[in-house]
Design a protein around this motif. Sequence first.
Motif, PDB file in Angstrom:
ATOM      1  N   ARG A  69       0.822  -1.208   0.000  1.00  0.00           N
ATOM      2  CA  ARG A  69       0.000   0.000   0.000  1.00  0.00           C
ATOM      3  C   ARG A  69       0.860   1.264   0.000  1.00  0.00           C
ATOM      4  O   ARG A  69       1.982   1.278   0.500  1.00  0.00           O
ATOM      5  N   SER A 159      -6.939  -6.725   8.819  1.00  0.00           N
ATOM      6  CA  SER A 159      -6.974  -5.416   8.165  1.00  0.00           C
ATOM      7  C   SER A 159      -6.691  -4.309   9.167  1.00  0.00           C
ATOM      8  O   SER A 159      -7.110  -4.395  10.333  1.00  0.00           O
ATOM      9  N   GLU A 161      -6.747   0.108   9.199  1.00  0.00           N
ATOM     10  CA  GLU A 161      -7.076   1.317   8.451  1.00  0.00           C
ATOM     11  C   GLU A 161      -7.100   2.525   9.373  1.00  0.00           C
ATOM     12  O   GLU A 161      -7.650   2.455  10.476  1.00  0.00           O
ATOM     13  N   THR A 164     -10.440   8.749   8.248  1.00  0.00           N
ATOM     14  CA  THR A 164     -10.212   9.844   7.298  1.00  0.00           C
ATOM     15  C   THR A 164      -9.531  11.035   7.956  1.00  0.00           C
ATOM     16  O   THR A 164      -8.671  11.688   7.352  1.00  0.00           O
ATOM     17  N   CYS A 207     -11.793  -7.256   5.441  1.00  0.00           N
ATOM     18  CA  CYS A 207     -11.298  -5.976   4.940  1.00  0.00           C
ATOM     19  C   CYS A 207     -12.102  -4.819   5.528  1.00  0.00           C
ATOM     20  O   CYS A 207     -13.266  -4.978   5.906  1.00  0.00           O
ATOM     21  N   ALA A 209     -12.711  -0.285   5.234  1.00  0.00           N
ATOM     22  CA  ALA A 209     -12.529   0.963   4.489  1.00  0.00           C
ATOM     23  C   ALA A 209     -13.333   2.055   5.170  1.00  0.00           C
ATOM     24  O   ALA A 209     -14.360   1.777   5.813  1.00  0.00           O
ATOM     25  N   ASP A 268     -12.173  -7.924  -0.836  1.00  0.00           N
ATOM     26  CA  ASP A 268     -11.559  -6.596  -0.765  1.00  0.00           C
ATOM     27  C   ASP A 268     -12.629  -5.521  -0.891  1.00  0.00           C
ATOM     28  O   ASP A 268     -13.690  -5.738  -1.499  1.00  0.00           O
ATOM     29  N   CYS A 270     -12.965  -1.104  -1.593  1.00  0.00           N
ATOM     30  CA  CYS A 270     -12.271   0.103  -2.021  1.00  0.00           C
ATOM     31  C   CYS A 270     -13.258   1.255  -2.035  1.00  0.00           C
ATOM     32  O   CYS A 270     -14.191   1.278  -2.851  1.00  0.00           O
ATOM     33  N   ALA A 271     -13.109   2.184  -1.098  1.00  0.00           N
ATOM     34  CA  ALA A 271     -13.972   3.370  -1.067  1.00  0.00           C
ATOM     35  C   ALA A 271     -13.579   4.294  -2.211  1.00  0.00           C
ATOM     36  O   ALA A 271     -12.397   4.613  -2.392  1.00  0.00           O
ATOM     37  N   VAL A 278     -18.727   2.396  -2.791  1.00  0.00           N
ATOM     38  CA  VAL A 278     -17.716   1.463  -2.300  1.00  0.00           C
ATOM     39  C   VAL A 278     -17.675   0.280  -3.257  1.00  0.00           C
ATOM     40  O   VAL A 278     -18.707  -0.354  -3.516  1.00  0.00           O
TER      41      VAL A 278
END
Length: 433
Positions: A69, A159, A161, A164, A207, A209, A268, A270-271, A278
């Motif tokens: 990543r 995972s 994360e 934001t 996962c 996000a 998986d 992905c935003a 998403v």
Amino acid sequence: MEETAMEDGDHSRDREVAPALIAIHPTQESVAVAVGSDLRVFDLHNGCPISLVDDSSEPFHLDSIRVIRYGAKGKLLVTAGDDKLVKIWNTDTRRCIYTVSSEKRVSAVAISNDGLFVCFADKFGVVWVVGLDGLHETQTLSSKKAVPILAHYCSIITSLEFSTDGRFIASADRDFKIRVTVFPKKPLDGAYEIQSFCLGHTEYVSCLAFVCALEYPEGFLVSGSGDSTVRLWDIASGSLLDTCEVSAEAGLVESNGKEDECCFAITDLCAIPNSSLVAVAIQGLPGVVLLSCNLSDKTLSIFKVIYIEGEAFIPTGLGTSSSAEFLWMVTGVSNLQGSDSTSLTRVKAISGLTKINPDSGELETTVLEDNDVPGGMQLLEKLQGSASIKEEVFLAAAESVKIAMRNLLIKKQYSVERRDFRKRGRNDRKIKH
């Protein structure tokens, strides 16, 4: 009997496959793909392959890469995996600026939003942190150490994360749990303040996000799981806001004719930046599902299913840049018996994720042909190789990924007799004389 069990375990370890992974530079300057221990990077800006430099070892990784990543600012690229090495690359100089040895195999990585800290998790459920402030290319490898910051109780962390706004770090594990932890101002001293636990999945969480909007800058958390669902969470309270039965609503259960949820694990998430969408990759689906996340109503729903027509392309990894111009996908595995694992990879891209038809209100998405992918055939030759691979091989690869994930993350069930035998062999149960 014990020797036989050990031999079986070692043999199983030799056959273990690793899915192909993909990462996109935040400003789409480069694309990185990992399959097995092979790391491939392509410069989209200059249209040429990138040769990374690592003075500490050759090859870069000695075993399968499990995490790849970019940092939020694009200055760092981190790779890690089964060789217990975490490598931090400077994307400007294209050199490995730091290598840290983990005590166990690495299963997840996260980079703080300011790029000052790299966190990584191991198979024993410990999250470690490395401080990068003042780290320069000429520093010795022994000058900085990773320290433990938090832990799940003896459970594989799947995972990691950062939220934001960078205030929280979310960690998910094999035992259905999601933990949201306040990321401290001094992470090297540990992270002891737990904000919330997000509990509700009935299988391993695969996962995570974060999605956000202008009116919700702190964002919400979405999670995918082996229970075939994607769930929306309030990170402040840990409350479950909504659940989307993705595989059932996408028609996978009906088309297969049987309800085997483990066959359709979420692999998986992905935003999509600057939108409420998403992207979701599901085992068994030759394409992706786009979920719409209505943050005002706090709901999740299927917006669109995008199928990859004409070939057995079941994504093992997803990625996009901050502009969300393209959704990148990769499929493939390493160590597939009877195949050339170094070239068993395919890369595709979808355009139009931000283009909505004003008349129909639908996205005008297009699965790009090979010649239309950014970087063209030169990119594909670098990231996936030029060998021609039959469709049935990729079907076998998808099945291998499904079995490998299940064997790794589904808890083994033992008979009463077998449990008693295992208990007698535990070190903490042995009688000391």
